[in-house]
Enzyme design. Structure first.
Site, short mmCIF file in Angstrom:
data_model
loop_
_atom_site.label_atom_id
_atom_site.label_comp_id
_atom_site.label_asym_id
_atom_site.label_seq_id
_atom_site.Cartn_x
_atom_site.Cartn_y
_atom_site.Cartn_z
N ALA A 10 0.82 -1.21 0.00
CA ALA A 10 0.00 0.00 0.00
C ALA A 10 0.86 1.26 0.00
O ALA A 10 0.79 2.08 -0.92
CB ALA A 10 -0.93 -0.02 1.21
N LYS A 205 3.64 9.79 16.85
CA LYS A 205 2.81 8.95 15.97
C LYS A 205 2.52 7.60 16.63
O LYS A 205 1.42 7.06 16.51
CB LYS A 205 3.50 8.73 14.63
N SER A 275 -4.39 -0.85 9.94
CA SER A 275 -3.65 -1.85 9.18
C SER A 275 -3.67 -3.21 9.86
O SER A 275 -3.74 -4.25 9.18
CB SER A 275 -2.21 -1.40 8.96
#
Length: 335
Positions: A10, A205, A275
């Protein structure tokens, strides 16, 4: 610039398609039906607005066929790097750079760190030491990946949202080559700032990935549901606070308000499957260790308790094992 994307899934596919469209000489390493489709029809990118771009990239499943490169982009997940790291040598010229585009805490975290743990290997992300032994640290360029994308069918990548790749040398120095990589990504349409403290941004993150991903895999909930349902949101915040204690023990200070900003930004992405949930649904190996196990390892290294993270980690590891999608190799197996 000659660029090889190893792992054109991806994110790797998104990078490859846009870099090729911008005029770079791009090769991709892929396999199976995805490789066959790219060879037959090119790598198709469905952009955020629905526009379709077909990139006629060179595609192979044999790393050595690509030849020496200026830039190698590692597009696979963190636990898949070890399997290719020896073969990557076939892509190296004298000045070849290797851009790591994995989520979570990277294997190189304590290299060129300058702190008390300088050069320490993280067992959860490099269990056998093979990555550190075979990927020269001076080649490494760091990135933090923000776009969301998915493979919707073989040879077709859909860009969902986001276009930022933060970049840095792992010692945070400003060099001509990091400026070159930044400019190359910018020409391809990405936001690609060179940041001054790559580790602080990695942790910011990770606050989200560490919580959102395993909760999604355990519950099947989309990102907006995870951050909007009060009990799940509270669980996220508990995991984030424990992570904050770990990163602060390692000298990384992140403003407290960043937690609510992270949750608000995530909640705005309606209907998105994390994911790890996508991996569960599609029968792919789960990226648990670089996102969650590594925080447990770092917490124990620093003497910081992580009871909520430990509990969620135990649950998601067992789900992964039951599905045949996860096998702990390093710290997770010994813990």
């Amino acid at each position: 610039m000659k660029i090889c994307v190893v792992g054109a899934g991806a994110i790797g596919g998104l990078l490859a398609a846009k870099l090729q469209h911008a005029g770079q000489d791009v090769s991709v390493i892929a396999r199976g039906p995805h490789l066959a489709a790219i060879r037959a029809s090119g790598l198709k990118l469905i952009e955020e607005g629905g526009n379709e771009v077909v990139a006629r990239v060179k595609a192979t499943d044999k790393i050595g066929e690509a030849g020496p490169q200026d830039l190698v982009i590692l597009g696979m997940k963190a636990h898949q790097v070890e399997a290719v790291v020896v073969d990557l040598k076939q892509l190296y010229g004298q000045e070849t750079m290797v851009l790591t585009a994995q989520n979570g805490i990277p294997w190189w975290y304590f290299f060129k760190h300058g702190g008390a743990y300088e050069g320490r290997r993280l067992i959860s992300v490099d269990p056998n030491g093979a990555i550190a032994a075979n990927l020269p640290i001076d080649r490494v360029i760091a990135s933090i990946v923000y776009p969301a994308a998915e493979i919707v069918e073989p040879g077709v990548v859909k860009h969902i949202e986001g276009n930022r790749f933060s970049l840095a040398e792992i010692d945070n120095s400003e060099t001509p080559r990091i400026k070159l990589v930044s400019e190359t990504l910018k020409q391809a349409g990405f936001r690609a700032p060179v940041v001054s403290d790559i580790r602080a941004e990695l942790w910011t993150k990770l606050w989200g990935n560490l919580s959102f991903n395993p909760i999604s895999a355990l519950t099947g909930a989309t990102l907006d549901r995870i951050t909007g349902e009060p009990a799940l949101r509270a669980l996220c915040k508990s995991m984030m606070r424990e992570t904050q204690a770990v990163n602060e023990s390692l000298g990384i200070r992140i403003p407290a308000e960043m937690m609510d900003r992270r949750l608000a930004a995530a909640g705005a992405v309606v209907g998105h499957k994390m994911s790890m949930l996508q991996d569960v649904e599609r029968g792919r190996s789960m990226e648990i260790d670089a996102l969650v196990t590594v925080v447990q390892e770092l917490g124990r290294l620093a003497g910081v308790a992580t009871p909520v993270i430990d509990a969620v980690l135990a649950l998601v590891q067992e789900r992964g094992r039951a599905l045949g999608l996860y096998q702990p190799l390093g710290f997770a197996a010994a813990a």
